[in-house]
Write a protein that holds these residues in place. Structure first.
Motif, PDB file in Angstrom:
ATOM      1  N   LEU A   1       0.826  -1.222   0.000  1.00 43.23           N
ATOM      2  CA  LEU A   1       0.000   0.000   0.000  1.00 43.23           C
ATOM      3  C   LEU A   1       0.856   1.268   0.000  1.00 43.23           C
ATOM      4  O   LEU A   1       0.481   2.268  -0.604  1.00 43.23           O
ATOM      5  CB  LEU A   1      -0.933   0.012   1.217  1.00 43.23           C
ATOM      6  CG  LEU A   1      -2.051  -1.040   1.202  1.00 43.23           C
ATOM      7  CD1 LEU A   1      -2.919  -0.902   2.441  1.00 43.23           C
ATOM      8  CD2 LEU A   1      -2.911  -0.918  -0.056  1.00 43.23           C
ATOM      9  N   LEU A   2       2.022   1.205   0.680  1.00 40.09           N
ATOM     10  CA  LEU A   2       2.908   2.383   0.724  1.00 40.09           C
ATOM     11  C   LEU A   2       3.324   2.800  -0.668  1.00 40.09           C
ATOM     12  O   LEU A   2       3.545   3.976  -0.938  1.00 40.09           O
ATOM     13  CB  LEU A   2       4.163   2.080   1.548  1.00 40.09           C
ATOM     14  CG  LEU A   2       4.174   2.524   2.986  1.00 40.09           C
ATOM     15  CD1 LEU A   2       5.577   2.406   3.562  1.00 40.09           C
ATOM     16  CD2 LEU A   2       3.685   3.970   3.143  1.00 40.09           C
ATOM     17  N   GLN A   3       3.448   1.801  -1.554  1.00 40.81           N
ATOM     18  CA  GLN A   3       3.824   2.130  -2.934  1.00 40.81           C
ATOM     19  C   GLN A   3       2.663   2.776  -3.682  1.00 40.81           C
ATOM     20  O   GLN A   3       2.866   3.477  -4.660  1.00 40.81           O
ATOM     21  CB  GLN A   3       4.282   0.864  -3.665  1.00 40.81           C
ATOM     22  CG  GLN A   3       5.610   0.321  -3.135  1.00 40.81           C
ATOM     23  CD  GLN A   3       5.878  -1.100  -3.601  1.00 40.81           C
ATOM     24  OE1 GLN A   3       5.391  -1.523  -4.643  1.00 40.81           O
ATOM     25  NE2 GLN A   3       6.641  -1.849  -2.813  1.00 40.81           N
ATOM     26  N   LYS A   4       1.434   2.500  -3.192  1.00 41.69           N
ATOM     27  CA  LYS A   4       0.247   3.039  -3.885  1.00 41.69           C
ATOM     28  C   LYS A   4      -0.050   4.475  -3.490  1.00 41.69           C
ATOM     29  O   LYS A   4      -0.424   5.290  -4.321  1.00 41.69           O
ATOM     30  CB  LYS A   4      -0.989   2.186  -3.525  1.00 41.69           C
ATOM     31  CG  LYS A   4      -1.229   1.025  -4.458  1.00 41.69           C
ATOM     32  CD  LYS A   4      -2.494   0.283  -4.081  1.00 41.69           C
ATOM     33  CE  LYS A   4      -3.772   1.113  -4.233  1.00 41.69           C
ATOM     34  NZ  LYS A   4      -4.976   0.277  -4.082  1.00 41.69           N
ATOM     35  N   TYR A   5       0.093   4.767  -2.147  1.00 41.60           N
ATOM     36  CA  TYR A   5      -0.279   6.093  -1.666  1.00 41.60           C
ATOM     37  C   TYR A   5       0.902   7.043  -1.722  1.00 41.60           C
ATOM     38  O   TYR A   5       2.018   6.669  -1.384  1.00 41.60           O
ATOM     39  CB  TYR A   5      -0.749   6.024  -0.206  1.00 41.60           C
ATOM     40  CG  TYR A   5      -2.063   5.320  -0.019  1.00 41.60           C
ATOM     41  CD1 TYR A   5      -3.251   5.933  -0.391  1.00 41.60           C
ATOM     42  CD2 TYR A   5      -2.113   4.056   0.534  1.00 41.60           C
ATOM     43  CE1 TYR A   5      -4.466   5.296  -0.201  1.00 41.60           C
ATOM     44  CE2 TYR A   5      -3.316   3.409   0.719  1.00 41.60           C
ATOM     45  CZ  TYR A   5      -4.492   4.031   0.352  1.00 41.60           C
ATOM     46  OH  TYR A   5      -5.682   3.390   0.538  1.00 41.60           O
TER      47      TYR A   5
END
Lengths: 529, 529
Positions: B414-418
């Motif tokens: 998720l860190l890569q998404k946000y």
């Protein structure tokens, strides 16, 4: 089990009697074999195994505990109350590891450092479990170069102290910390932190409480003018800190005998630290020319004047007690310090008003819990030098002020208030019940529909459950609604919805709705629209 | 900083040049002094101090990390998503200590036991940090005699493994566990646990994923019919478990060389464990007479038939892959086992489709993170004997089935998404701003009113702040509303409310309202009525 023990005892007496009678060895052997068999049965019941290698002591480590679902429901309520106060004041949250490099914790906790838990050296770095959340927070600030933050952190900390479980004094316990870091105008964040502490304790509804306030600089000033040598200031401060649980005589003994303070100096200190009051005391001390000739004491008193002004604006001054005996054990405080206490905080008092002396349980190294109180339930203060100490340069100081809420102690007070049956741990809204032949797959299908619609639902994990146990489950867990399915009704596209609280009647229990209207109807009844 | 380093380097070369030219010593000394000065500056910047005694390494222990407020906001979103799924299925929560008596953890984790963190023996009991939440849960059941519970627990666990931080492989990490304990009809709780796993991962929105399913009894049956000696079944199972990251050749080597398995037996195993598919594969294996002559294998296959039927009812069968190479490392599984994988799980693949081999970073004992994947993101299975093992009697068994969601791995995806700017950590709704002479006490009074009304509010911690910095704070933290106070307006009982998002104009910025209507107006605008 008692019967078995009795039998074993009787057999034992028989063996002794047989031996005394010098009876035939085979008779003795038979009785001994019977005892062995009985003991096996007994061990089976008590969970002990004959094979010692399989025997594990089923307990949690000393000073720690489990929380069951009822206790957790109360705890989560406590946390959410506290978090909503913290967020109302603009706090964000961070997280840090449960252990830190050992050297980061070294030298931060004064006499309490001996209580730190170390990790075993299994190769690699030397680490210790965190002792509080303040030093890790300062390390976080130092590492990230954060200049200003208002943060809360709710996490467990670890202290190898003598536990008193029912008083919320534990070796593993939660702290709820709120801190404001940054260079700001004097006493503004300090007064907000005290306001926050008061809001939390008020909303937690733990009963009457008082905030004791003091200032490290006033204490240091007092020690200086009384003649305490500089190197003894922190140890003497630690001794003063014990005045909440010990009489002055014991504290004076610690100062003079253990810590080698001149008795005359101790007596001078005694005159000051017994003082407590409000703004009046502050004004009185400000008239004390000897005290105000000391730079530290004067600065501290001026801080408190400003603090009291702001607390008056916040309409909380009536909850504050300026208490010169408050010292706080930790080394890192540099400014105002405070502690919240309740009627449960101190040791119980006798009829004549004297405090019960702490004593140990019989044949144990643990305290008799009836002789101690829960201690302070929230505490904190200003620590302006901790970040600079960690960085190793004073020009890297980041002034901080904060409070830590001792939530286990709050929790131990609340546990006495709530009865387990008043607390609902399970939040299920709908129980899916089959009438007739189990209808396993249909119950699953209906339940999946409910889940997909965001409704909390369960069904019985039995292929062919009877009707009554399904209804009983609803009652046991106070599940408000049942969806009842039967083959005939499913065939014509219908289910029944029953309000389990009102025990509503009609249509053989519950009202029939079209299967396709089931979700809408339930959401309406659950107030989810 | 780079400039300083460059300068130091240049000065160093000058010194060497001067020495080579046999220049006057005073010239050399001057250059050396300059270097010392530059190094001091550099150390100042990098936080290193000249005095070594004050120098503390400001870092977190290997394999652990801090979470800042942005990361925490994402993490809390992940937790609340998962908790809402767990609660939808009727789970309650419990908590257990972070460390357990060492002997409780002993012998539960097979080859992975060496990764357990021990606490130092400081007198008293020997303890270790928990390695997962499953063994503590079983200990909780055994200790409390709990016969049936559906519980979740979200807490940190500890493994002294080789970390790969950016892949969410850490030494301290959260697990989100959901387990169903109790005697129920076959495969009903098992299918619900898999449904829950799928709901969690779907709602976390991590992209496409697959659930690999296998059964310990099928694996054991395969090992038996292939001719694996009984004492080698668990070690060989551990070797098979590595097939997701290593080619068959390496796994076969481990079996035959390290674990002394007959190569012919290994090759027989190889024929089975390369199989994967759906219901078709299940049916094919059920036709395998040799396999079905084995009691274990037959029982496992029958379990899977039932499981697949229920998963079809739950409409999730298309996400399942029956994969005979799935073995799971831990000793305590006894029935079905499963693992969720995503495209990020395995090591990167080369253009020809082969997997990149794991390798270490240059001059380091740590893995090159570009050569490894995040691994499985959720996993679990049935463990029917663990509670009985802890109690020490098989008739105390409590059958259990559960899943653990690897939330750090989810988090790393998720860190890569946000992007950080998409995440709002601060929830402040109103900023109280003074126009003119600071109005410190008035700002405090207004803020206290807002807090008391449950509105999240802040003001600037400055006695006399300028107007612009106050507005900038609103912008920086995206605070939606400002309450603006000025002396003249306060005197006639008015304040201004300004919507900071719309940059609304009118009345010199914001609309005037009566002080007594301020709360009502703000609640209306904030949608709090």
């Amino acid at each position: 089990m008692e019967l078995l023990k009795q039998k074993i005892k009787e057999k034992g007496e028989q063996v002794r009697a047989l031996k005394a009678q010098k009876a035939d060895q085979s008779l003795v052997d038979a009785e001994v074999a019977a005892i062995v068999e009985l003991k096996k049965q007994l061990n089976g019941i008590t969970g002990e195994d004959n094979k010692n290698k399989n025997k594990i002591l089923l307990k949690v480590p000393k000073g720690t505990r489990d929380y069951n679902e009822i206790e957790m429901a109360i705890r989560e309520k406590v946390f959410s109350t506290i978090i909503s106060v913290f967020k109302r004041h603009g706090a964000v949250t961070i997280d840090t590891p449960v252990f830190e490099l050992r050297e980061i914790l070294t030298g931060k906790y004064g006499e309490e450092s001996k209580l730190i838990y170390n990790l075993e050296d299994q190769g690699g770095e030397l680490c210790s479990l965190r002792y509080d959340l303040t030093v890790p927070f300062a390390r976080f600030l130092a590492m990230n170069g954060t200049q200003s933050i208002k943060r809360y952190q709710i996490a467990k900390v670890y202290r190898r102290d003598q536990p008193a479980m029912t008083k919320g004094r534990m070796r593993e316990f939660y702290q709820c910390d709120f801190d404001i870091a940054g260079n700001f105008d004097p006493m503004i964040p300090d007064s907000e932190v005290i306001k926050i502490m008061i809001e939390c304790l008020t909303e937690l509804d733990i009963g009457k409480f008082t905030i004791k306030v003091n200032h490290r600089k006033i204490l240091d000033g007092i020690f200086e003018i009384c003649g305490v040598p500089e190197e003894k200031i922190r140890p003497i401060s630690s001794a003063v800190d014990k005045l909440d649980k010990s009489p002055w005589k014991d504290v004076r003994d610690e100062m003079t005998n253990e810590k080698g303070l001149d008795p005359i100096v101790a007596d001078r200190i005694g005159e000051y630290v017994k003082l407590k009051g409000g703004k009046d005391l502050l004004e009185k001390l400000y008239q004390d020319q000897k005290l105000c000739a000391n730079k530290n004491a004067k600065g501290g008193l001026e801080d408190l004047f400003l603090l009291f002004k702001y607390l008056e604006v916040f309409e909380v001054l009536d909850m504050i007690s300026f208490d010169l005996s408050l010292a706080r054990g930790l080394d890192y405080y540099t400014g105002i310090i405070y502690e919240a206490i309740t009627e449960h905080s101190g040791p119980p008092t006798l009829e004549d008003g004297t405090k019960v002396a702490r004593k140990l349980k019989k044949d144990s190294d643990e305290f008799d819990e009836t002789t101690i109180g829960v201690g302070s339930i929230a505490a904190g203060g200003r620590y302006d030098k901790l970040v600079g100490t960690l960085v190793g340069r004073t020009n890297s100081d980041i002034p901080c002020v904060g409070v830590s809420i001792g939530v286990e102690r709050v929790f131990s007070i609340l546990l006495q208030k709530y009865k387990p049956e008043q607390v609902k741990a399970n939040e299920v809204e709908v129980y899916v019940i089959a009438v007739g032949d189990g209808l396993m797959e249909d119950r699953m299908k209906v339940c999946a529909e409910l889940w997909n619609a965001g409704i909390k639902a369960e069904f019985m994990y039995k292929a062919k459950p009877k009707l009554q146990p399904q209804f009983s489950t609803c009652d046991r867990y106070q599940i408000p609604f049942a969806v009842i399915i039967g083959k005939d009704e499913l065939d014509i596209g219908q289910v029944r919805i029953k309000d389990m609280r009102s025990k509503e009647q009609g249509g053989g229990g519950g009202s029939s709705v079209k299967r396709s209207d089931m979700i809408t109807e339930l959401k309406l009844r659950l107030g989810k629209v």
